[in-house]
Motif scaffolding. Structure first.
Motif, PDB file in Angstrom:
ATOM      1  N   GLY A  74       0.839  -1.081   0.071  1.00  0.00           N
ATOM      2  CA  GLY A  74       0.047  -0.003   0.041  1.00  0.00           C
ATOM      3  C   GLY A  74       0.746   1.348   0.107  1.00  0.00           C
ATOM      4  N   PRO A  75       0.349   2.384  -0.441  1.00  0.00           N
ATOM      5  CA  PRO A  75       1.002   3.564  -0.065  1.00  0.00           C
ATOM      6  C   PRO A  75       1.876   3.759   1.163  1.00  0.00           C
ATOM      7  N   ASP A  95      -7.481   9.481  10.464  1.00  0.00           N
ATOM      8  CA  ASP A  95      -7.413   9.856   9.134  1.00  0.00           C
ATOM      9  C   ASP A  95      -6.909   9.081   8.275  1.00  0.00           C
ATOM     10  N   GLY A  96      -6.004   8.171   8.565  1.00  0.00           N
ATOM     11  CA  GLY A  96      -5.510   7.083   7.677  1.00  0.00           C
ATOM     12  C   GLY A  96      -6.447   5.952   7.181  1.00  0.00           C
ATOM     13  N   VAL A 137      -7.611  -1.523  -5.817  1.00  0.00           N
ATOM     14  CA  VAL A 137      -8.134  -2.531  -6.742  1.00  0.00           C
ATOM     15  C   VAL A 137      -7.837  -3.713  -5.788  1.00  0.00           C
ATOM     16  N   ASN A 138      -6.758  -4.053  -5.275  1.00  0.00           N
ATOM     17  CA  ASN A 138      -6.554  -5.240  -4.461  1.00  0.00           C
ATOM     18  C   ASN A 138      -7.275  -5.520  -3.314  1.00  0.00           C
ATOM     19  N   LYS A 139      -7.542  -4.260  -2.533  1.00  0.00           N
ATOM     20  CA  LYS A 139      -8.291  -4.324  -1.439  1.00  0.00           C
ATOM     21  C   LYS A 139      -9.842  -4.710  -1.779  1.00  0.00           C
ATOM     22  N   SER A 140     -10.560  -4.141  -2.839  1.00  0.00           N
ATOM     23  CA  SER A 140     -11.988  -4.379  -3.177  1.00  0.00           C
ATOM     24  C   SER A 140     -11.823  -5.923  -3.671  1.00  0.00           C
ATOM     25  N   ASN A 174       3.136  -2.535  -6.339  1.00  0.00           N
ATOM     26  CA  ASN A 174       1.729  -2.364  -5.954  1.00  0.00           C
ATOM     27  C   ASN A 174       1.720  -1.322  -4.696  1.00  0.00           C
ATOM     28  N   CYS A 175       2.627  -0.515  -4.277  1.00  0.00           N
ATOM     29  CA  CYS A 175       2.619   0.260  -3.236  1.00  0.00           C
ATOM     30  C   CYS A 175       2.153   1.598  -3.561  1.00  0.00           C
ATOM     31  N   ASN A 176       1.059   1.821  -4.204  1.00  0.00           N
ATOM     32  CA  ASN A 176       0.480   2.896  -4.684  1.00  0.00           C
ATOM     33  C   ASN A 176      -1.123   2.926  -4.473  1.00  0.00           C
ATOM     34  N   ALA A 177      -1.678   4.019  -4.385  1.00  0.00           N
ATOM     35  CA  ALA A 177      -3.292   4.091  -4.182  1.00  0.00           C
ATOM     36  C   ALA A 177      -3.887   3.448  -4.925  1.00  0.00           C
TER      37      ALA A 177
END
Ligand SMILES: Cc1cc2nc3c(=O)[nH]c(=O)nc-3n(C[C@H](O)[C@H](O)[C@H](O)COP(=O)(O)OP(=O)(O)OC[C@H]3O[C@@H](n4cnc5c(N)ncnc54)[C@H](O)[C@@H]3O)c2cc1C
Length: 296
Positions: free
Chosen positions: A57-58, A148-149, A103-106, A95-98
């Motif tokens: 992730g980011p 907030d994260g 996509v991966n989380k959904s 894959n460390c971008n928003a």
């Protein structure tokens, strides 16, 4: 159809149960003396579709560097000349971008939600008990920055239709009165009412008994050494007790699946039934390849 399931953790045992329920002739092989004695033995017991999230992730690369420099580091990477390790690190980095995270989380949330619904159906159908609790889960945040994260996760929960609540101190104490004395340590909470908890070991042991009652044969104490292959077909499982054959094979060896399949990965995939095909993503248990984890 005769099916051999390799591994009797929560995944292998569940696959065996569903295959037997659909009328197949199933044998399960495992090196341990009983079901769920490796990863499925003592996990945290959360059934949390909403919390399913990719490690990539980011901001993770920076966090990883910080972790690696910590004395009691939550992350240990032994640098070695291992192509698979560096390939994994590069794929992780990519894959460390928003965009990729969303996509991966959904995908993971959808899969985990489906899996949780199957669990509920199975519970209603069989009356299986495993110290389950179905009152949701609460994630507490110590700092405003942490709270907030979760904004990016909430976007995925909204788009996946997962019910959630963001609670202030008054809100999370109402949900969990036991937090009244310590509420000052937290700034807020994310509650996922659809989540559950339970004992994975007890669940798998009970399901194995139900699978046995449906005719599944469990062969415990049998070490798997490799797969026999003829041309594009898997023709058997080499074990310490000889070669075992079937019409279809399901690999559910947890973190050991990749090692068993290593010589197939990257040379085109395996389609359901153990047939080698070119160019496809590896699929082993008919739906998901190694590395895509379904949380029970
Ligand atoms: C500390 C921790 C906490 C976790 N918490 C959660 C949680 O709260 N919620 C959640 O959903 N998930 C959680 N997980 C992940 C979850 O536990 C795993 O995804 C799940 O248990 C994997 O099940 P499995 O059947 O794929 O693997 P396993 O349970 O490891 O089963 C694989 C089986 O294959 C057998 N095997 C392996 N190699 C061979 C061989 N060569 N010959 C014969 N048999 C072999 C093993 O004996 C084993 O029984 C957690 C994991 C860990 C480590």
């Amino acid at each position: 159809m005769r099916v051999i399931v390799l591994g009797s953790g929560v995944i292998g045992t569940s696959v065996a149960y569903y295959l037997a329920r659909s009328g197949h002739d199933v044998t399960v092989i495992d090196r341990q003396p009983g079901p769920a004695l490796e990863t499925s033995y003592a996990n945290a017991g959360e059934v949390s579709p909403g919390y399913s999230a990719p490690w990539a992730g980011p901001g993770v690369p920076m966090k990883a560097i910080k972790w690696l420099l910590m004395q009691h580091s939550p992350l240990v990477v032994k640098p070695m000349l291992d192509a698979a390790l560096w390939r994994f690190c590069l794929q992780m980095l990519a894959n460390c971008n928003a965009e990729a995270y969303e996509v991966n989380k959904s995908r993971m949330v959808r899969l985990a939600e489906y899996s949780r619904d199957c669990l509920r159906e199975l519970r209603d159908e069989t009356g299986i008990r495993y110290d389950e609790r179905t009152r949701g889960t609460l994630q507490l945040f110590r700092t405003q920055k942490q709270l907030d994260g979760v904004a990016k996760d909430i976007e995925v929960l909204k788009s996946s239709g997962v019910p959630f609540e963001v609670l202030d101190r008054k809100g999370f104490v109402e949900v969990e009165p036991g937090l009244a004395e310590t509420q000052h340590k937290f700034v807020g909470a994310l509650r996922l009412p659809g989540d559950e908890t339970g004992d994975c070991f007890k669940f798998t042991q009970s399901l194995a008994k139900m699978a046995e009652a449906l005719g599944v044969r469990f062969r415990f104490g049998v070490a798997i050494e490799g797969l026999e292959q003829a041309g594009s077909r898997i023709t058997g499982v080499r074990t310490a007790e000889g070669l075992l054959t079937a019409d279809q094979y399901v690999v559910a060896l947890g973190s050991y699946s990749t090692a068993l399949l290593a010589r197939f990965l990257g040379k085109g995939g395996l389609a359901a039934g153990g047939e080698v095909k070119d160019g496809g993503n590896p699929t082993v248990s008919g739906r998901f390849g190694p590395g895509q984890v379904v949380k029970y």
